[in-house]
Design an enzyme around this catalytic site. Structure first.
Site: not given
Ligand code: DGY
Length: 322
Positions: A241, A270, A288
């Site tokens: 993240r 983002e 992402h």
């Molecule tokens: C999630 O599922 O948390 C991912 O970041 C999506 O790619």
């Protein structure tokens, strides 16, 4: 009567079809993100909301009264975008989609590691711009990956999958930090060594890959002090993240040559990406894409659907996190 559910973004077509067969489902054909006001209204009008990782559900969008929603069936494994305390207070269950995106996310982390080490982004930009002047012994010299040391922060499913790719595919030694003791066959087989602190992992790794959850507990886990422990030849990879890394400190560390480069798939705000990162050649930036394969996105949708069906059938939802 079928439960009324709202899907916040476009989902894979097959899952959308199944959803509409089984539920009174409102889809988002235009794929326009919902606003906080849309969410506040949805809590009063739908039995379940099916959000995803790019939605924001802070406490302020949860209604204090008149809440119809009983389930947030999240499309995604990470759920730090949902205020889980606010959900719990209102008796709203939350589910996620673990397991099905492990391999694809680890593949992408490994791709970022290779791309940044071998200066592949720079090379591609140069070639497309018509600026390539041909092969020469000193052109775009990168860093060898094979045999180097990889440090993993967060040795969960994805951390282990990344470690396994690096060790068995590229002969890398693996060290890692994990809050709890990790002692299993998978980790033993790759001779991965658990170190007592994040600092110890940062100090000895040639590549550091982040695989811990986002949210308040890990906000800016990697900031100025920890970046300064890394080797000046080391690279930071983040597919976890964005808020796990202090982006301002990262830009500063790159400017000052405190680390050699970074490969990033996630950002704190983002889709905004700090200019200081966009302008740098020694940073590979992806939008992402960790789980973005047809197989994985469909599997994520099917998992969210399984949770939804179990919940409204009065059975335990398999991936309940709240
Ligand atoms: C999630 O599922 O948390 C991912 O970041 C999506 O790619």
């Amino acid at each position: 009567m079928k439960p009324r559910v709202i899907v916040t973004r476009r989902w894979p077509a097959k899952v959308e079809t199944l959803l509409t067969e089984r539920f009174d489902a409102v889809l988002n054909a235009d794929d326009v993100p919902m606003t906080p006001a849309d969410f506040a209204a949805a809590f009063r009008a739908y039995d379940a909301i099916l959000p995803t990782v790019s939605d924001r559900l802070p406490a302020s969008v949860f209604p204090s009264e008149g809440c119809r929603t009983r389930l947030l069936a999240n499309f995604g494994v990470g759920f730090s975008h949902i205020d889980t305390a606010a959900a719990r207070d209102r008796g709203i269950a939350v589910t996620n989609t673990p397991g099905v995106l492990t391999d694809c996310t680890a593949d992408l982390a490994m791709s970022l590691l290779l791309l940044v080490a071998r200066r592949a982004g720079e090379g591609e930009r140069q070639l497309r711009a018509g600026a390539w002047r041909g092969w020469r012994p000193t052109h775009l010299i990168g860093t060898r990956v094979s045999g180097k040391k990889l440090g993993i922060i967060g040795m969960g499913r994805i951390g282990k999958a990344m470690a396994s790719r690096a060790h068995f595919g590229f002969g890398m030694d693996v060290v890692f930090y994990n809050r709890s003791k990790v002692d299993d066959d998978e980790t033993r087989l790759m001779s991965a060594q658990q170190l007592p602190s994040i600092e110890a992992v940062l100090a000895e790794s040639d590549f550091v890959s982040l695989h811990c959850p986002g949210g308040a507990e890990n906000k800016h886990l990697i900031g100025e002090a920890r970046l300064s422990i890394m080797k000046p030849t080391a690279f930071l990879i983040n597919t976890a993240r964005g808020d796990v890394v202090d982006e301002t400190a990262l830009v500063r560390a790159l400017d000052k040559g405190i680390i050699a480069g970074a490969g990033l798939d996630v950002y704190a705000e983002e889709p905004a990406v700090p200019r200081g990162l966009v302008e740098r050649e020694n940073v590979v930036l992806l939008p992402h894409l960790g789980s973005a394969t047809a197989e994985t996105r469909e599997a994520m949708g099917m998992k969210a659907l399984d949770n939804l069906i179990a919940f409204f059938d009065g059975k335990p939802a398999p991936d309940r996190v709240v």
